[in-house]
Design a protein around this motif. Structure first.
Motif, mmCIF file in Angstrom:
data_model
loop_
_atom_site.group_PDB
_atom_site.id
_atom_site.type_symbol
_atom_site.label_atom_id
_atom_site.label_comp_id
_atom_site.label_asym_id
_atom_site.label_seq_id
_atom_site.Cartn_x
_atom_site.Cartn_y
_atom_site.Cartn_z
ATOM 1 N N LEU A 1 -17.396 38.418 10.106
ATOM 2 C CA LEU A 1 -16.542 37.709 9.165
ATOM 3 C C LEU A 1 -15.203 37.428 9.850
ATOM 4 N N SER B 1 -22.587 34.764 10.419
ATOM 5 C CA SER B 1 -21.124 34.771 10.305
ATOM 6 C C SER B 1 -20.667 33.672 9.365
ATOM 7 N N ASP B 2 -19.357 33.649 9.139
ATOM 8 C CA ASP B 2 -18.783 32.541 8.368
ATOM 9 C C ASP B 2 -17.924 31.645 9.253
ATOM 10 N N TYR B 3 -18.168 31.675 10.568
ATOM 11 C CA TYR B 3 -17.338 30.894 11.488
ATOM 12 C C TYR B 3 -17.612 29.389 11.423
ATOM 13 N N CYS B 4 -18.889 29.027 11.337
ATOM 14 C CA CYS B 4 -19.250 27.629 11.607
ATOM 15 C C CYS B 4 -18.673 26.653 10.576
ATOM 16 N N GLY B 5 -18.527 27.113 9.322
ATOM 17 C CA GLY B 5 -17.981 26.223 8.291
ATOM 18 C C GLY B 5 -16.590 25.721 8.626
ATOM 19 N N CYS C 1 -15.904 30.681 16.684
ATOM 20 C CA CYS C 1 -16.401 32.044 16.925
ATOM 21 C C CYS C 1 -15.817 32.612 18.221
ATOM 22 N N ASN D 1 -24.340 30.939 13.002
ATOM 23 C CA ASN D 1 -24.122 30.355 11.670
ATOM 24 C C ASN D 1 -24.714 31.246 10.579
ATOM 25 N N THR D 2 -25.888 31.799 10.845
ATOM 26 C CA THR D 2 -26.527 32.683 9.859
ATOM 27 C C THR D 2 -25.765 33.993 9.699
ATOM 28 N N LYS E 1 -20.850 36.348 0.840
ATOM 29 C CA LYS E 1 -20.090 35.095 0.741
ATOM 30 C C LYS E 1 -18.579 35.343 0.716
ATOM 31 N N SER E 2 -18.179 36.567 0.408
ATOM 32 C CA SER E 2 -16.744 36.869 0.355
ATOM 33 C C SER E 2 -16.133 36.834 1.751
ATOM 34 N N ALA E 3 -14.806 36.679 1.807
ATOM 35 C CA ALA E 3 -14.127 36.600 3.106
ATOM 36 C C ALA E 3 -14.082 37.938 3.814
#
Ligand code: SF4
Length: 520
Positions: A269, A450-454, A365, A447-448, A194-196
């Motif tokens: 990330l 990476s943290d791009y989609c948020g 992304c 989405n699963t 969850k971290s950046a």
């Protein structure tokens, strides 16, 4: 592009060793010609002086990423400086001109491209090259691979990798794999934390020196004089260009980063472009590291209890598995392989994609991948495969053109590297000669992993409408438009059936057709 030779005012050798006149040292010391990707000590032939050539024709033949040319020139000039009187670097328009300047025949290792291979064989026939010796840049000779490949109808990396593990006695317990399994892929596919950023020490960063400053100045001048057209942005040199730097990069990776490498190997990330990757493909492809020393260092870390087996196996798989497989398949499949086009993909690369204009792209992304490539000339393999390659196959980009783009835009891209990676694995344009299915996905996978989609204006769950994820819509459009060609592949049966359950399929296809070549 007009190529007139650069930098202007060049008068010949930049670095020159001592006289090449026969009689110096009391006898003629033979010359070994090293290409720019043959720079490590394992390429050094005993009793030979080293010829290095800075050929402007070789460097401006294609539109390379700025940082790629910087790296190659920096590596060549650093090697020349290290060699001192044991070598010479000749600057010339062509390799032939440089060899004429030298005036003596040379020995050369097998080069890494088919074009260069044919060239050195012609020079051999004309007596300019005394001998072409096998390359030590890979663990396996072409003949041994040909014997292994034999009459196999399909070449599969997994079989090759296991054979390599046996042959090289790597991570073996008798005839069995250490730990009882050949693959730890399941452990090496975790989504990102969850971290950046990953909580991992940074990779080794080289420090630029006067040679880099001169390279930068030469490239600036060549571009200003219209002698050279380059891609991407300039930036600090991020990758090892000398043997000493390559050793430090290897040591830092093994001691600090390898333990976390495997676990997040497939994750992305947005704020951590290097994650726990080794970045060693660059010095390895410059010939600065012997692949076996790299593997031995990783296995040693496992045996000393400093890195988990899953991470070490994943890394070893990359080096003696995938890297060697790609190299061998390049020669095995031959020169026509790049033209294979199973899906009849004919869309030219749009300008925004070809020019790395990530700032013209709203899809988070894809924007980050293009911007990262522009700024560094390097992306880790999941961004290459599941963002850029995924986008390209969905949009029907012409595979040969795409291969050329990957080859010139990436600092570790060479003739031998990209055809199998792009035509074979990424675009499945060879129809399955070396991979069992095309690598593509909708937004759910991205989405699963990476943290791009948020932070994206699109929604990975939506297929239609203004917030429809272009990867999700593109995935279903590809399934539908290529259904006939995918039908014979058992691994595509489920997604092909899944598309028939979509009530809005025709709307999705029409929407993506209307998008055309526009940036998403
Ligand atoms: Fe990429 Fe779609 Fe996710 Fe946006 S929503 S980051 S386009 S996968």
């Amino acid at each position: 592009m007009v190529c007139r030779g650069w930098p202007r005012g060049s008068t010949g050798p930049t670095y020159r060793g001592r006289s090449t006149t026969p009689g110096y040292l009391g006898r003629v010391t033979p010359w070994q010609w090293s290409f720019a990707d043959q720079l490590g000590p394992h390429f050094a032939l005993p009793g030979h002086r080293v010829l290095l050539i800075e050929s402007t024709a070789a460097l401006d033949r294609r539109r390379y990423h700025r940082q790629k040319l910087h790296l190659i020139l920096s590596a060549l000039r650093h090697r020349a400086a290290e060699l001192g009187s044991a070598g010479t670097l000749i600057r010339a328009r062509t390799y032939t001109e440089a060899l004429e300047k030298l005036g003596e025949p040379v020995v050369v290792h097998e080069p890494t491209s088919m074009a260069a291979d044919a060239f050195v064989r012609r020079l051999h026939d004309r007596g300019r090259i005394n001998e072409i010796v096998p390359t030590p840049g890979f663990t396996l000779s072409r003949q041994d691979f040909a014997d292994w490949a034999g009459s196999r109808p399909r070449l599969r990396m997994e079989e090759f990798y296991r054979w390599q593990r046996h042959r090289l006695e790597v991570l073996l317990d008798g005839d069995d794999p250490v730990g009882g399994r050949w693959s730890y892929d399941t452990e090496n596919r975790e989504p990102p934390p969850k971290s950046a950023t990953l909580d991992v020490p940074p990779p080794f960063w080289p420090e630029e020196d006067d040679i880099d400053a001169q390279v930068r100045s030469d490239l600036d001048r060549a571009v200003a004089d219209d002698d050279l057209e380059l891609l991407g942005a300039d930036g600090p040199r991020l990758f090892a260009a000398t043997r000493a730097e390559a050793e430090q990069a290897l040591t830092t990776f093994i001691s600090d980063r390898l333990p976390l490498f495997g676990r997040y190997e497939d994750a992305m990330l947005a704020d951590d472009w290097a994650m726990a990757h080794s970045l060693l493909s660059v010095p390895m492809n410059l010939g600065l590291l012997d692949p076996l020393e790299v593997v031995e260092a990783a296995v040693d870390a496992y045996e000393r209890g400093r890195a988990p087996l899953a991470a070490v196996e994943g890394f070893v798989r990359q080096v003696i598995g995938w890297r060697e497989f790609v190299w061998q398949c390049y020669w095995h499949f031959g020169p026509d392989y790049r033209q294979r086009n199973h899906f009849d993909a004919s869309t030219p690369l749009p300008d925004w994609f070809a020019e790395l204009a990530g700032d013209r792209v709203e899809a988070a992304c894809l924007s980050d991948a293009l911007t990262g490539l522009r700024d560094r000339g390097w992306l880790h393999h999941i961004q290459r495969l599941m963002v850029l390659g995924n986008w390209a196959i969905q949009r029907g980009y012409q595979p040969d053109q795409l291969t050329e783009w990957f080859q010139t835009a990436f600092v570790d891209g060479y003739d031998w590297v990209m055809p199998v990676n792009i035509v074979g694995m990424s675009q499945h344009a060879d129809g399955g000669a070396m991979a069992t299915k095309p690598y593509l996905s909708g937004g759910a996978y991205i989405n699963t992993m990476s943290d791009y989609c948020g932070g994206c204006r699109y929604d990975p769950k939506k297929r239609t409408g203004p917030t429809a994820c272009p990867f999700t819509a593109g995935y279903w459009t590809f399934m539908d438009t290529q259904a006939d060609k995918l039908a014979g592949n058992p691994r595509m049966r489920r997604p092909l059936q899944g598309r028939l359950r979509l009530t809005d399929l025709s709307q999705v296809v029409a929407q993506e057709r209307a998008r055309g070549a526009a940036a998403p």
